[in-house]
Design an enzyme around this catalytic site. Sequence first.
Site, mmCIF file in Angstrom:
data_model
loop_
_atom_site.group_PDB
_atom_site.id
_atom_site.type_symbol
_atom_site.label_atom_id
_atom_site.label_comp_id
_atom_site.label_asym_id
_atom_site.label_seq_id
_atom_site.Cartn_x
_atom_site.Cartn_y
_atom_site.Cartn_z
ATOM 1 N N GLU A 1 -32.768 90.397 24.841
ATOM 2 C CA GLU A 1 -33.272 89.736 26.054
ATOM 3 C C GLU A 1 -32.136 89.621 27.065
ATOM 4 O O GLU A 1 -31.043 89.148 26.754
ATOM 5 C CB GLU A 1 -33.853 88.345 25.784
ATOM 6 N N GLU B 1 -26.525 86.618 28.674
ATOM 7 C CA GLU B 1 -26.737 85.687 29.788
ATOM 8 C C GLU B 1 -25.385 85.499 30.476
ATOM 9 O O GLU B 1 -24.373 85.291 29.813
ATOM 10 C CB GLU B 1 -27.293 84.373 29.212
ATOM 11 N N ASP C 1 -22.055 89.722 31.830
ATOM 12 C CA ASP C 1 -22.903 90.391 32.819
ATOM 13 C C ASP C 1 -23.588 91.550 32.101
ATOM 14 O O ASP C 1 -22.922 92.356 31.434
ATOM 15 C CB ASP C 1 -22.003 90.924 33.945
ATOM 16 N N ASP D 1 -33.485 87.151 38.576
ATOM 17 C CA ASP D 1 -33.308 86.573 39.929
ATOM 18 C C ASP D 1 -33.633 87.620 40.983
ATOM 19 O O ASP D 1 -33.109 88.734 40.929
ATOM 20 C CB ASP D 1 -31.854 86.114 40.114
ATOM 21 N N LYS E 1 -31.826 87.788 49.770
ATOM 22 C CA LYS E 1 -31.095 88.287 50.952
ATOM 23 C C LYS E 1 -30.642 89.717 50.723
ATOM 24 O O LYS E 1 -30.135 90.037 49.637
ATOM 25 C CB LYS E 1 -29.875 87.408 51.233
ATOM 26 N N PHE F 1 -39.219 79.835 32.948
ATOM 27 C CA PHE F 1 -39.666 80.191 34.293
ATOM 28 C C PHE F 1 -41.146 80.521 34.298
ATOM 29 O O PHE F 1 -41.840 80.223 35.267
ATOM 30 C CB PHE F 1 -38.835 81.347 34.861
ATOM 31 N N GLU F 2 -41.652 81.121 33.209
ATOM 32 C CA GLU F 2 -43.083 81.410 33.176
ATOM 33 C C GLU F 2 -43.867 80.104 33.230
ATOM 34 O O GLU F 2 -44.859 79.978 33.947
ATOM 35 C CB GLU F 2 -43.487 82.204 31.930
#
Length: 226
Positions: free
Chosen positions: A48, A73, A100, A122, A126, A197-198
């Site tokens: 993940e 993460e 990363d 994310d 911008k 987030f879901e």
Amino acid sequence: MSVRRGPRLSLEELAPYLLTVPSASSGQPPAPLDWREVFGNDRPVELEVGFGKGLFLLTAAEVCPDVNFAGVEIVRKYQLFTATRLAKRGLYNVRVACADVRWFLPACPTASLQAVHVYFPDPWWKKRHHKRRVFTAEFVRECARVLEFGGQLHAVTDVEEYARIMAALLAAQPMLRLLPSPEPHQPVHDLDYLTNFERKFRQQGKPIHRLRYEKVEPPISPRGTD
Ligand SMILES: C[S@@+](CC[C@H](N)C(=O)[O-])C[C@H]1O[C@@H](n2cnc3c(N)ncnc32)[C@H](O)[C@@H]1O
């Protein structure tokens, strides 16, 4: 995302759940990971990307004890938060790395993963921040490399424009074949969502875009057209 503090565990107690790769600032490219060494067994491995508070890893590890789950993460406090949750439940089939993903994926051996999961990356709205997006042509190439044949890439976002970009990048990768979108699981209780987030977005009534691809053998090009 805020992180609610529970009783702290020492780094020593969390160590069995942490996957350490040399940081990008060390200047050393990460050595190829050996999943057998990481997990101590030969079970299939799923990854993940950007696991945040770790709900998917926790649920998936409990539901599928015969699968190994690795998470990457970029934020250290989420790595430690998730490791703490794993340690409290004794979910020893999960390891979490703080790195990363652009640095981490090249360390994953070719055709070594049964699935890659990317949930609510994310969107970096911008234009000048687009380069920070996880989902790029290079990322898709790397996913196609690290997946085994028949392995699946699962990507979910609430951002329609990002879903379109992802679909276009994926469609350009001949080793990935679009599968029907998975039906959303109907949550019964508050923790019964795919990810944190879901839960947030579904409770807000936002549409969710779900993409699922399978790694296939590349099509054989007719003689003379290469
Ligand atoms: C919007 S959050 C979603 C978290 C989780 N997947 C969920 O659905 O609840 C995106 C996560 O990706 C992580 N992330 C962003 N860029 C990353 C990168 N380059 N490598 C690894 N993780 C990254 C962020 O720190 C954040 O935790």
